[in-house]
Scaffold this motif. Structure first.
Motif, short mmCIF file in Angstrom:
data_model
loop_
_atom_site.label_atom_id
_atom_site.label_comp_id
_atom_site.label_asym_id
_atom_site.label_seq_id
_atom_site.Cartn_x
_atom_site.Cartn_y
_atom_site.Cartn_z
N MET A 81 0.85 -1.28 -0.09
CA MET A 81 -0.13 0.04 0.04
C MET A 81 0.77 1.26 0.09
O MET A 81 0.54 2.27 -0.80
N ARG A 82 2.05 1.40 0.53
CA ARG A 82 2.86 2.25 0.66
C ARG A 82 3.45 2.52 -0.53
O ARG A 82 4.19 1.66 -1.13
N LEU B 185 2.40 3.03 -3.61
CA LEU B 185 1.54 2.43 -4.66
C LEU B 185 0.91 3.37 -5.57
O LEU B 185 1.14 3.26 -6.89
N LEU B 186 0.65 4.48 -5.10
CA LEU B 186 0.08 5.58 -6.16
C LEU B 186 1.21 5.94 -6.85
O LEU B 186 1.10 6.32 -8.19
N ALA B 187 2.14 6.32 -6.25
CA ALA B 187 3.47 7.10 -6.98
C ALA B 187 4.23 6.01 -8.06
O ALA B 187 4.46 6.59 -9.14
N ARG B 188 4.01 4.65 -7.61
CA ARG B 188 4.56 3.77 -8.45
C ARG B 188 3.70 3.73 -9.88
O ARG B 188 3.99 3.53 -10.98
N ARG B 189 2.39 3.60 -9.55
CA ARG B 189 1.33 3.61 -10.71
C ARG B 189 1.50 4.75 -11.52
O ARG B 189 1.29 4.80 -12.83
N MET B 190 1.73 6.03 -10.91
CA MET B 190 1.68 7.21 -11.42
C MET B 190 2.76 7.49 -12.31
O MET B 190 2.52 7.79 -13.60
N LYS B 191 3.99 6.90 -12.12
CA LYS B 191 5.09 7.08 -13.09
C LYS B 191 4.91 6.14 -14.35
O LYS B 191 5.06 6.65 -15.38
N HIS C 172 1.95 5.48 -15.60
CA HIS C 172 0.91 6.06 -16.19
C HIS C 172 1.26 7.38 -16.95
O HIS C 172 0.75 7.97 -18.07
#
Length: 77
Positions: free
Chosen positions: A11-12, A14-20, A22
């Motif tokens: 969870m930690r 996760l957004l930053a990794r997926r944002m890169k 996309h």
């Protein structure tokens, strides 16, 4: 015997990794679209306009419109 435990989801970060991922995909798609438009639409259009104006004679066009009665300020003779 207990059932096999599923691993905890990450969870930690996760957004930053997926944002890169996309952002990179969006950049590549936009650059591809822009280059396809440039070389598929804009450049052929520029060549067509240049070719048209190489042969274009505005005086001849004016005389043709005048003879057809299109221009009200220049009545046909």
């Amino acid at each position: 015997m207990p059932a096999a435990l599923l691993p905890k989801p990450q969870m930690r970060g996760l957004l930053a990794r997926r944002m890169k991922f996309h952002l990179l995909g969006a950049f590549l798609v936009s650059m591809g679209s822009a280059s396809m438009y440039k070389f598929g639409v804009a450049e052929p259009r520029k060549r067509a306009y240049a070719e048209f104006y190489k042969k274009y004679d505005p005086v001849k066009d004016f005389e043709a419109m005048k003879a057809a009665g299109v221009l009200e300020s220049a009545p046909p003779k």
